[in-house]
Design a protein around this motif. Structure first.
Motif, short mmCIF file in Angstrom:
data_model
loop_
_atom_site.label_atom_id
_atom_site.label_comp_id
_atom_site.label_asym_id
_atom_site.label_seq_id
_atom_site.Cartn_x
_atom_site.Cartn_y
_atom_site.Cartn_z
N PHE A 1 -156.25 -15.66 71.35
CA PHE A 1 -155.16 -16.23 72.14
C PHE A 1 -154.48 -17.36 71.38
O PHE A 1 -153.25 -17.45 71.33
N ALA A 2 -155.29 -18.25 70.81
CA ALA A 2 -154.75 -19.42 70.12
C ALA A 2 -154.03 -19.04 68.84
O ALA A 2 -153.08 -19.73 68.43
N ALA A 3 -154.45 -17.95 68.19
CA ALA A 3 -153.90 -17.59 66.89
C ALA A 3 -152.56 -16.87 66.98
O ALA A 3 -151.80 -16.86 66.01
N VAL A 4 -152.27 -16.26 68.12
CA VAL A 4 -151.05 -15.46 68.23
C VAL A 4 -149.82 -16.28 67.88
O VAL A 4 -148.90 -15.81 67.20
N ARG A 5 -149.80 -17.54 68.30
CA ARG A 5 -148.64 -18.39 68.05
C ARG A 5 -148.39 -18.59 66.55
O ARG A 5 -147.26 -18.81 66.12
N SER A 6 -149.44 -18.50 65.75
CA SER A 6 -149.30 -18.67 64.31
C SER A 6 -148.86 -17.38 63.61
O SER A 6 -148.45 -17.42 62.45
N CYS B 1 -158.01 -8.55 56.16
CA CYS B 1 -156.75 -8.18 55.52
C CYS B 1 -155.57 -9.04 55.95
O CYS B 1 -154.47 -8.94 55.39
N ILE B 2 -155.76 -9.89 56.97
CA ILE B 2 -154.67 -10.75 57.45
C ILE B 2 -154.42 -11.85 56.43
O ILE B 2 -155.35 -12.54 56.00
N ARG B 3 -153.19 -12.04 56.04
CA ARG B 3 -152.85 -13.00 54.99
C ARG B 3 -152.52 -14.39 55.53
O ARG B 3 -152.86 -15.40 54.93
N ARG B 4 -151.80 -14.42 56.63
CA ARG B 4 -151.34 -15.71 57.14
C ARG B 4 -152.48 -16.51 57.77
O ARG B 4 -153.41 -15.93 58.34
N PRO B 5 -152.38 -17.85 57.71
CA PRO B 5 -153.38 -18.67 58.42
C PRO B 5 -153.24 -18.47 59.92
O PRO B 5 -152.14 -18.23 60.43
N LEU B 6 -154.33 -18.59 60.64
CA LEU B 6 -154.34 -18.39 62.09
C LEU B 6 -154.23 -19.71 62.85
O LEU B 6 -154.48 -19.75 64.05
N GLN B 7 -153.87 -20.77 62.14
CA GLN B 7 -153.69 -22.07 62.78
C GLN B 7 -152.83 -22.93 61.88
O GLN B 7 -152.68 -22.67 60.68
N GLN B 8 -152.25 -23.96 62.46
CA GLN B 8 -151.50 -24.92 61.68
C GLN B 8 -152.47 -25.90 61.03
O GLN B 8 -153.64 -25.99 61.42
N PRO B 9 -152.00 -26.65 60.01
CA PRO B 9 -152.89 -27.65 59.38
C PRO B 9 -153.45 -28.61 60.41
O PRO B 9 -152.76 -29.03 61.34
N LEU C 1 -146.05 -15.95 81.63
CA LEU C 1 -146.83 -17.16 81.85
C LEU C 1 -147.58 -17.59 80.59
O LEU C 1 -147.51 -18.75 80.16
N PHE C 2 -148.28 -16.65 79.95
CA PHE C 2 -149.05 -17.02 78.77
C PHE C 2 -148.15 -17.21 77.55
O PHE C 2 -148.49 -17.98 76.65
N GLY C 3 -147.01 -16.52 77.50
CA GLY C 3 -146.05 -16.80 76.44
C GLY C 3 -145.53 -18.22 76.55
O GLY C 3 -145.41 -18.94 75.55
N TYR C 4 -145.23 -18.65 77.76
CA TYR C 4 -144.77 -20.02 77.98
C TYR C 4 -145.87 -21.03 77.64
O TYR C 4 -145.64 -22.05 76.99
N GLN C 5 -147.10 -20.72 78.05
CA GLN C 5 -148.22 -21.61 77.74
C GLN C 5 -148.39 -21.79 76.24
O GLN C 5 -148.59 -22.90 75.75
N ALA C 6 -148.31 -20.69 75.49
CA ALA C 6 -148.47 -20.77 74.05
C ALA C 6 -147.37 -21.61 73.42
O ALA C 6 -147.60 -22.31 72.43
N ALA C 7 -146.17 -21.56 74.00
CA ALA C 7 -145.04 -22.30 73.44
C ALA C 7 -145.12 -23.80 73.73
O ALA C 7 -144.73 -24.61 72.89
#
Length: 437
Positions: free
Chosen positions: A152-157, A214-222, A362-368
């Motif tokens: 859930f937390a990683a989707v935003r990244s 195989c995922i290249r991008r980080p799953l969180q911000q610094p 709802l969860f899209g708004y929460q993530a934002a």
């Protein structure tokens, strides 16, 4: 009047229009979530592991019943998993925000792979015991809570802000699809060999692990500097890490409204489906047709997940939530009137069809609106508050059906949705939402 200059200008305009059209097509392709490699790797891996988990969820109580002959001990397995998941929900949010999400998710997949492979080997060797099964269920439940919170937390990244709602809707479709495909496949495999569903689940976690690697991008911000961010204070310090999630949720009008609306909605859906199943069996409907009712409801949710982004684009977020709440209350009431026949599945399927649009919005708004370094803790608080009451729904439905006439008892669940609809209509948190995250 026309001439070479006019024709050249027209040709230039045509060339510019063609170039703009090409740019627009390219932007459209780039904006498509289906072209987001990293998100699709995560999504595909979880499709497989969700199906594997659904297979095991069906096979585990069957295995316990075969080993012990006790329905009570078979039910104990499911209860143990729910208890562990509930207990681990808040600590999972802290872990997800304090440690590297990719490594946590990899560790969780490794744990689940190992425990289910061990269970499959034990079944083949004839050494499976209730104690071993409970260890497997507890370990898998704990790892799954941490994994899903991190996901859930990683989707935003992994996606752009304008793709959040679509991403959540895709995950909703995955959940409904796996709930439809997993149990029949699990039953088939269990009939062929008792170890096969658990071996298949272990394989699904191996594939999920491969996709993660195989995922290249980080799953969180610094991560923020501890000197400038109180959220990075160790959990043992009063007011430190673990409390940041609840404090953020309670301090945000939207998130407060979210949990007040989601809790009765989830409880109502679970209780209504359970009560309808019992009511149809009481009326003499064959088990096969009762299963068809459940499948019809699941198909409604799956179709709703695919149409959720389009529905969300056409309605402002507060309007969407109110429409869904009030229409769900009306559809559930209609289902109560039809509760002695298979037609009762139709209004419930329509109500479930609308559910993914609400979840996506709802969860899209929460993530934002939630800072990245708080995503895990906020998600864990929201999920705990929204789903904890769901576990009480079957028990509530059973008590009501035992002491009150069938249709009257089932009206409790539309009334729960009415309570959510009243909050959605008059609550200040819903009115404070903007149209877009």
């Amino acid at each position: 009047m026309s001439g070479p200059l006019t024709e050249d200008a027209a040709d230039a305009e045509d060339a510019e229009d063609a170039e703009d059209a090409a740019d627009a097509r390219e932007a459209g392709r780039a904006s498509s979530l289906w072209r987001n490699r990293d998100f699709n790797l995560l999504w595909t891996g979880q499709c497989l592991s969700d199906v594997g988990s659904a297979m095991s969820d069906l096979a585990l109580p069957l295995l316990v019943f075969q080993l012990t002959g006790s329905p009570t001990q078979a039910g104990l397995v499911g209860t143990a998993g729910l208890a562990v998941a509930t207990t681990c929900r808040l600590p999972a949010g802290v872990l997800v925000d304090r440690f590297d999400r990719r490594r946590l998710m990899i560790l969780c997949d490794v744990v689940r792979l190992v425990v289910y492979a061990a269970l499959a080997c034990a079944v083949v060797a004839g050494k499976a015991t209730l104690a071993l099964i409970l260890v497997v269920v507890a370990g898998s439940a704990a790892a799954s809570v941490v994994f899903t919170t991190a996901e859930f937390a990683a989707v935003r990244s992994l996606v752009r802000p304008d793709q959040l709602v679509t991403a959540v809707a895709r995950n909703e479709a995955r959940s409904y699809g796996s709930s439809l495909a997993g149990p029949p496949l699990g039953g088939l495999l269990f009939g062929l060999g008792r170890a096969l569903p658990f071996l298949g689940n272990a394989l699904s976690f191996l594939l999920s692990l491969s996709a993660l690697l195989c995922i290249r991008r980080p799953l969180q911000q610094p991560r923020p500097d501890p000197a400038s961010d109180p959220a990075s204070v160790p959990a043992s310090v009063p007011g430190g890490t673990w409390w940041q999630g609840p404090r953020f949720v309670l301090g945000n009008p939207f998130l407060r409204s979210l949990i007040v609306i989601a809790a009765p909605l989830n409880m109502a859906f679970t209780g209504m489906i359970f009560a309808l199943t019992i009511s149809l069996r009481r009326s003499g409907l064959p088990p096969v047709l009762v299963g068809l009712v459940t499948m019809t409801i699941g198909v409604g949710g799956l179709l709703g997940a695919f149409t959720a982004p389009a529905l969300q684009r056409r309605l402002r977020l507060p309007t969407l939530i109110r429409v869904i709440c009030w229409s769900t209350a009306a559809l559930m009431a209609l289902s109560v009137l039809l509760s002695t026949g298979i037609a009762a599945a139709v209004p419930l399927a329509v109500a479930v069809f609308l559910g993914p649009a609400a979840n996506a919005a709802l969860f899209g708004y929460q993530a934002a609106v939630t800072p990245d370094h708080l995503q895990g803790r906020v998600v864990s608080v929201v999920l705990l508050a929204a789903t904890s009451a769901t576990a009480l729904a079957p028990a509530l439905a059973g008590v009501l059906l035992s002491h009150v006439a069938g249709r009257t008892a089932m009206l409790a669940f539309p009334l729960l949705v009415v309570a959510a609809a009243v909050v959605a209509t008059f609550g200040g948190g819903i009115r404070s939402m903007s149209r877009r995250p």
